[in-house]
Design an enzyme around this catalytic site. Structure first.
Site, mmCIF file in Angstrom:
data_model
loop_
_atom_site.group_PDB
_atom_site.id
_atom_site.type_symbol
_atom_site.label_atom_id
_atom_site.label_comp_id
_atom_site.label_asym_id
_atom_site.label_seq_id
_atom_site.Cartn_x
_atom_site.Cartn_y
_atom_site.Cartn_z
ATOM 1 C CB SER A 171 -0.891 0.010 1.241
ATOM 2 O OG SER A 171 -1.568 1.252 1.364
ATOM 3 C CE1 TYR A 173 -4.358 -2.647 4.365
ATOM 4 C CE2 TYR A 173 -3.454 -0.462 3.952
ATOM 5 C CZ TYR A 173 -3.889 -1.688 3.477
ATOM 6 O OH TYR A 173 -3.842 -1.954 2.136
#
Length: 257
Positions: free
Chosen positions: A157, A171
């Protein structure tokens, strides 16, 4: 007959030299980016093994690949289950091994910020996004090292490399760790023919964004990346010559500041 399981010798129309089709294992392959990666890699001539938790979605991806003339099979799997990951890796290694691992499985939660953080969800996110990733990589590395050839592409990401408060604590922790996992692979195995890439896409218009505290509307999704955008980046990385290693690649929606 090719059932999409074993490696199939291919003969060019003007030569008798046997070429062995490379095999790609795609985790998180039942939907979104993983499914798009499976399709684009199959189009490029790879045999594709797709893994994920939902067998029905995996079967749909396999059918889509085979409809284009590609070779595919499903291997249902929860990457957060170390024993299942090890068994899957052993099964694939016994059946000719894995040349390319595309790790696209990922997890996030709605309660992701410290004011209402779900600690059980945090454990699950770390397990799926980082610990599970490490176990999956470890399952394929012995064969790659023995053959002196292998690629690992971690679909991570943009939150791993750019400050992204909206991504949430767990995350961000897991994806930053994924970047270090890739760096350690390249540090440790650069002389053994194994290459790893930390692929860092920005916002992608998939069902994954439905888990956000505030779900993006259609206008917001319209300017996000698509799964196909990310899959094309994966295909580019996988197609690079053995002398080239793409350590890290960040792709962002052009509307992102």
């Amino acid at each position: 007959m090719d059932d999409g399981v074993g490696r199939v010798p291919e003969h060019g129309p003007e030569q008798d030299v046997v070429r062995v089709r490379r095999r790609a294992w795609v985790t998180g392959g039942g939907s979104g980016v993983g499914a798009a990666c499976a399709l684009v890699l199959a189009t490029g001539g790879h045999e594709v093994v797709v893994s994920g938790r939902r067998a029905d979605r995996l079967d749909a991806v396999v059918a889509a690949v085979r409809a284009t003339g590609g070779a595919a099979r499903a291997l249902p799997l929860d990457v957060a289950d170390p024993a299942a990951v090890a068994a899957a890796g052993a099964q694939l290694e016994e059946d000719s091994g894995v040349d390319v691992l595309v790790a696209a499985a990922g997890l996030n939660a709605r309660r992701r910020h410290w004011d209402d953080l779900d600690l059980a969800a945090l454990d699950g996110i770390i397990s799926a996004n980082l610990t599970g990733l490490a176990h999956t990589v470890a399952a394929v590395l012995p064969g790659m090292r023995q053959r002196g050839d292998g690629q690992v592409v971690v679909v991570s990401s943009r939150a791993a490399v750019v400050r992204s408060p909206g991504a949430g604590a767990a995350y961000r922790m897991s994806k930053t760790g994924a970047g270090q996992l890739v760096a350690s692979l390249n540090d440790d195995l650069h002389a053994e023919g194994v290459r790893a890439t930390h692929l860092c896409p920005g916002d992608i218009a998939t069902s994954f964004v439905d888990a956000r505290p505030v779900v993006p509307d259609e206008a917001a999704r319209a300017v996000m990346l698509t799964p196909d955008d990310v899959a094309r980046a994966v295909a580019f990385v996988v197609a690079t010559p053995a002398r080239v290693r793409v350590d890290e690649l960040v792709i962002s929606p052009s509307a992102t500041p």
